[in-house]
Design an enzyme around this catalytic site. Structure first.
Site, PDB file in Angstrom:
ATOM      1  CE1 TYR A 144      -5.028  -8.257  -2.856  1.00 30.60           C
ATOM      2  CE2 TYR A 144      -4.259  -6.458  -4.241  1.00 30.60           C
ATOM      3  CZ  TYR A 144      -4.752  -6.917  -3.031  1.00 30.60           C
ATOM      4  OH  TYR A 144      -4.974  -6.022  -2.020  1.00 30.60           O
ATOM      5  CE  LYS A 201     -10.655 -18.255   9.119  1.00 28.58           C
ATOM      6  NZ  LYS A 201     -10.908 -17.761  10.495  1.00 28.58           N
ATOM      7  CG  ASP A 234      -9.587 -15.430  12.839  1.00 28.13           C
ATOM      8  OD1 ASP A 234      -8.485 -16.009  12.777  1.00 28.13           O
ATOM      9  OD2 ASP A 234     -10.632 -16.012  13.162  1.00 28.13           O
ATOM     10  CG  ASP A 258      -4.357  -4.779   0.772  1.00 29.67           C
ATOM     11  OD1 ASP A 258      -3.631  -3.763   0.757  1.00 29.67           O
ATOM     12  OD2 ASP A 258      -5.586  -4.745   0.559  1.00 29.67           O
ATOM     13  CG  ASP A 262      -4.045  -0.254   4.924  1.00 32.67           C
ATOM     14  OD1 ASP A 262      -2.990  -0.319   4.265  1.00 32.67           O
ATOM     15  OD2 ASP A 262      -5.016   0.448   4.571  1.00 32.67           O
TER      16      ASP A 262
HETATM   17  C1  IPM Z   1      -1.387  -1.564  -1.307  1.00 32.31           C
HETATM   18  C2  IPM Z   1      -2.615  -1.020  -1.963  1.00 32.31           C
HETATM   19  C3  IPM Z   1      -2.820  -1.745  -3.275  1.00 32.31           C
HETATM   20  C4  IPM Z   1      -3.000  -3.214  -2.952  1.00 32.31           C
HETATM   21  C5  IPM Z   1      -4.003  -1.226  -4.100  1.00 32.31           C
HETATM   22  C6  IPM Z   1      -3.868   0.246  -4.382  1.00 32.31           C
HETATM   23  C7  IPM Z   1      -4.171  -1.998  -5.361  1.00 32.31           C
HETATM   24  O1  IPM Z   1      -3.700  -1.127  -1.127  1.00 32.31           O
HETATM   25  O2  IPM Z   1      -0.300  -1.470  -1.901  1.00 32.31           O
HETATM   26  O3  IPM Z   1      -1.497  -2.089  -0.196  1.00 32.31           O
HETATM   27  O4  IPM Z   1      -4.083  -3.648  -2.577  1.00 32.31           O
HETATM   28  O5  IPM Z   1      -2.011  -3.946  -3.062  1.00 32.31           O
HETATM   29 MG    MG Z   2      -3.227  -1.815   0.823  1.00 36.67          MG
END
Ligand code: IPM
Ligand code: MG
Length: 369
Positions: A144, A201, A234, A258, A262
């Site tokens: 990032y 990894k 993975d 990240d 999710d």
């Molecule tokens: C998160 C989001 C952010 C990230 C984006 C919006 C930049 O996906 O907070 O997980 O990737 O960190």
């Molecule tokens: Mg995210």
């Protein structure tokens, strides 16, 4: 004497302004109950800031954040500002910029299922039973924030041209960055079930090999009481779906965190319920794990609970108001137990008169406080 806490509000884009308003209602109710004064300053971030000032993170916003005791962020981004042009500002730069500027290297993303919502997951009930994990994501390093570039040269050439575009991002970690996030993970584990899964990894990446070495060094020296396992990223993606209840603390680098967060959020089936805290050197920042949901913005139907649960984390981590934090969690659980649902968490058997909008959901939580 009444304690005063300054909170910087960053409503951002999409559903942001709607859900943050509900969180403020909750804070005000708690302020009255616990004789604490919450003072708010609102500032621009993301697309809203781009529209008003041309940049996603205006200087005034950073100053307002720095001058506060905590930052409450809703969400940034939307199709209006989507672009692949590296010269154009993007809302996400606001979010990344503020994380970096405030030194928020630890991102805590708890994943826990409210009993009333167990049916919302796409996983079998016996698989999600007992899920209670936290992802500790490194937030200010890695891909990032690494060096990146887009340029033209011969090697980048496509089918029709002597020169073509090329791009790269760099994944880099320094020893101290790994060490401090590892400590955060071990500390978190000590307050929980005492287990850390370190995700990397290491079979491919040099940064991961360094990661693994440092995590083990910190563990062996200072946290031998905590159980530590290494898991390749993975495989982790697979095991999170396969046996989510086995995980306690999952620590990993920025990009893996990240993606895995999710995935972990989806275990609960309700991304609209998950909060997060970003902690580090400066003022801490609290935000829902979900995005700005531009498709439903302005309709009054967004789920404010993740934002409200971000307030719970703020009360705990920034203000040490654990009782008030427990109140928030209990109130949310009570509202869910009574069957109230926003559209995103309703199920086929939710009665129509229990499907509520953003404001009503906020009111219900405040009533239960
Ligand atoms: C998160 C989001 C952010 C990230 C984006 C919006 C930049 O996906 O907070 O997980 O990737 O960190
Ligand atoms: Mg995210």
């Amino acid at each position: 004497m009444t304690a005063t806490y300054k909170i910087c509000l960053l409503p951002g884009d999409g559903i942001g302004p709607e859900i943050i308003a509900e969180a403020v209602k909750v804070l005000d109710a708690l302020g009255a109950k616990y004789d604490v004064a919450f003072e708010y300053t609102e500032a621009l971030l993301g697309g809203a800031a781009i529209d008003a000032t041309g940049t996603a993170l205006p200087q005034e916003t950073l100053e307002a954040a720095n001058a506060s005791d905590a930052v409450l962020l809703a969400a940034v981004g939307g199709p209006k500002w989507d672009t692949t042009d590296p010269e154009k500002p993007r809302p996400e730069q606001g979010l990344l910029g503020i994380r970096k500027a405030l030194g928020l290297y630890t991102n805590l993303r708890p994943v826990k299922i409210f009993n009333a919502l167990a049916g919302a997951s796409t996983l079998k009930p016996e698989v999600i039973d007992g899920v209670d994990l936290v992802i500790v994501r490194e937030l200010t390093g890695g891909l990032y924030f690494g060096r990146r570039e887009r340029f033209y040269d011969e090697e980048g050439a496509g089918a029709n041209g002597a020169r073509g575009q090329r791009a790269y991002d760099t994944l880099e970690y320094r020893e101290y960055e790994i060490e401090r996030i590892a400590r955060q993970a071990f500390e978190a584990a000590r307050t929980r079930r005492g287990k850390v899964t370190s995700v990397d990894k290491a079979n491919v990446l040099e940064t991961s090999r360094l990661w693994r070495e440092i995590v083990h060094r910190v563990h062996d020296a200072d946290y031998p009481d905590v159980e530590l396992e290494d898991l390749l990223v993975d495989n982790t993606a697979m095991q999170l779906i396969n046996r989510p209840a086995d995980f306690d603390v999952v620590v990993t680098e920025n990009m893996f965190g990240d993606i895995l967060s999710d995935e972990a959020a989806q275990i609960t089936g309700s991304l609209g319920m998950l909060a997060s805290a970003s902690l580090g050197d400066g003022t801490a920042l609290y935000e829902p794990s979900h995005g700005s949901a531009p498709d439903i913005a302005g309709q009054g139907v967004a789920n404010p609970l993740a934002q409200i649960l971000s307030v719970e984390m703020m009360l705990r981590y920034s203000f040490g108001m654990n009782e008030a934090a427990d109140d928030v969690n209990r109130a949310v659980a009570a509202v869910l137990d009574e069957g109230w649902r926003t559209g995103d968490i309703k199920s086929p058997d939710t009665p129509d008169d229990h499907v509520v909008g953003t404001v009503k959901m906020g009111d219900l939580v405040v009533e239960r406080l």
